[in-house]
Write an enzyme that holds these catalytic residues in place. Structure first.
Site, short mmCIF file in Angstrom:
data_model
loop_
_atom_site.label_atom_id
_atom_site.label_comp_id
_atom_site.label_asym_id
_atom_site.label_seq_id
_atom_site.Cartn_x
_atom_site.Cartn_y
_atom_site.Cartn_z
N GLU A 34 -9.54 -2.73 5.44
CA GLU A 34 -10.11 -2.49 6.76
C GLU A 34 -11.37 -3.32 6.99
OE1 GLU A 34 -8.64 -0.77 9.01
OE2 GLU A 34 -7.95 1.18 8.34
N ASP A 61 0.81 -1.21 0.00
CA ASP A 61 0.00 0.00 0.00
C ASP A 61 0.85 1.27 0.00
OD1 ASP A 61 0.90 -0.44 2.62
OD2 ASP A 61 -1.05 -1.20 3.26
N HIS A 98 -6.93 -5.36 10.16
CA HIS A 98 -6.74 -5.02 8.74
C HIS A 98 -5.44 -5.64 8.22
CE1 HIS A 98 -4.54 -1.07 9.93
NE2 HIS A 98 -3.64 -1.83 9.36
N ASN A 143 -7.02 -3.78 14.43
CA ASN A 143 -8.41 -4.13 14.14
C ASN A 143 -8.53 -5.25 13.11
OD1 ASN A 143 -7.60 -2.89 11.82
ND2 ASN A 143 -9.17 -1.31 11.78
C1 F6R Z 1 1.24 -1.48 5.92
C2 F6R Z 1 0.30 -2.54 6.22
C3 F6R Z 1 -0.51 -2.52 7.46
C4 F6R Z 1 0.35 -2.81 8.69
C5 F6R Z 1 -0.51 -2.67 9.94
C6 F6R Z 1 0.30 -2.87 11.18
O1 F6R Z 1 1.90 -1.75 4.69
O2 F6R Z 1 0.20 -3.45 5.46
O3 F6R Z 1 -1.51 -3.50 7.34
O4 F6R Z 1 0.89 -4.10 8.61
O5 F6R Z 1 -1.10 -1.41 9.96
O6 F6R Z 1 1.17 -1.80 11.35
P1 F6R Z 1 2.32 -1.83 12.44
O7 F6R Z 1 3.30 -2.83 11.99
O8 F6R Z 1 2.90 -0.42 12.41
O9 F6R Z 1 1.68 -2.16 13.73
#
Ligand code: F6R
Length: 242
Positions: A143, A67, A138, A136
């Site tokens: 999401e 992303d 995602h 959550n």
């Molecule tokens: C970002 C992504 C998100 C993260 C998630 C956890 O490329 O894919 O799904 O893996 O937001 O983020 P952290 O690792 O910062 O807790």
């Protein structure tokens, strides 16, 4: 599904990097899906070490990021383009033309989304996806929602994700509200997924991912359907698992 529970973040990162390196050694032209955020930073550091000390070769590796925030220039300190180059790719011998990250700034959204899926298709899909999870549930900004997207799409960040990610920005207002995100279809089509999570704040999401029912309210629960999943957790993230 293979579960590995580690003592701490460092061990989780070391094992995730060793697993990834094994795939690269087996297939030097590996198509590697990359995640960003706090979780994979240690894994990338370990992969850089493997490149420096053991000559792990990235010269033919192809990457696709999950992303990118919409509205951030590639060199913005919090863009995922900048993150990926600064924390990983600029420190290994990858070829620039093999790196794919959705743009944060663009004119024609339909074209951008179509092109990203097309490039993935031409590369033969993702061989190994390194995947973190949001608090959550995602995955790659897919999401919780009644409906999920299979393909690359424009995703709206939930309030929880905006709050969680505000720690990387100077204030919450600066967190972009939208992102380009690979769809769950592309993630689930990855031939192998290396799922990583650490810390107590992920324990509930991890429980819902692997012990809960499969529901789009917790997009990561769809991973239960994947045949080649390696789950690497530190013991804090694993503490609520049955
Ligand atoms: C970002 C992504 C998100 C993260 C998630 C956890 O490329 O894919 O799904 O893996 O937001 O983020 P952290 O690792 O910062 O807790």
């Amino acid at each position: 599904m293979r579960f590995i529970v580690t003592e701490n973040y460092e061990e989780m990162s070391y094992i995730a990097a060793q697993e990834t390196a094994k795939f690269i050694r087996e297939n030097p032209k590996l198509v590697l899906g990359l995640s960003t955020g706090g979780t994979p930073l240690g894994t990338y550091q370990e992969l850089i070490k493997l490149h420096e000390k053991e000559k792990l070769d990235f010269s033919q590796v192809v990457t696709f990021n999950l992303d990118e925030y919409i509205g951030l220039e590639p060199n913005h300190p919090q863009s995922y383009t900048r993150y990926t180059w600064d924390n990983f790719l600029s420190k290994v011998n990858i070829q620039k033309q093999n790196v794919h990250i959705p743009p944060g700034i663009f004119n024609d959204d339909k074209q951008v989304l179509k092109e990203y899926d097309q490039k993935m298709l031409e590369a033969g899909g993702i061989d190994v996806q390194v995947l973190g999870v949001g608090g959550n549930g995602h995955i790659g900004f897919n999401e919780p929602s009644e409906l999920l997207n299979s393909h690359t799409h424009i995703a709206s960040l939930t309030d929880k994700t905006i709050k969680d990610n505000a720690r990387f920005f100077s204030n919450i207002e600066e967190v972009p509200r939208k992102a380009i995100a690979m769809g769950v279809g592309s993630i689930l089509k990855a031939k192998h997924i290396i799922f990583i999570a650490n810390g107590s704040e992920k324990a509930d999401a991890v429980k819902k991912t692997f012990n809960g029912r499969i529901t789009t309210d917790c997009p990561s629960s769809l991973l239960q359907l994947h045949a080649n999943l390696t789950v690497i957790l530190d013991k804090k993230a694993a503490k609520l698992l049955n």
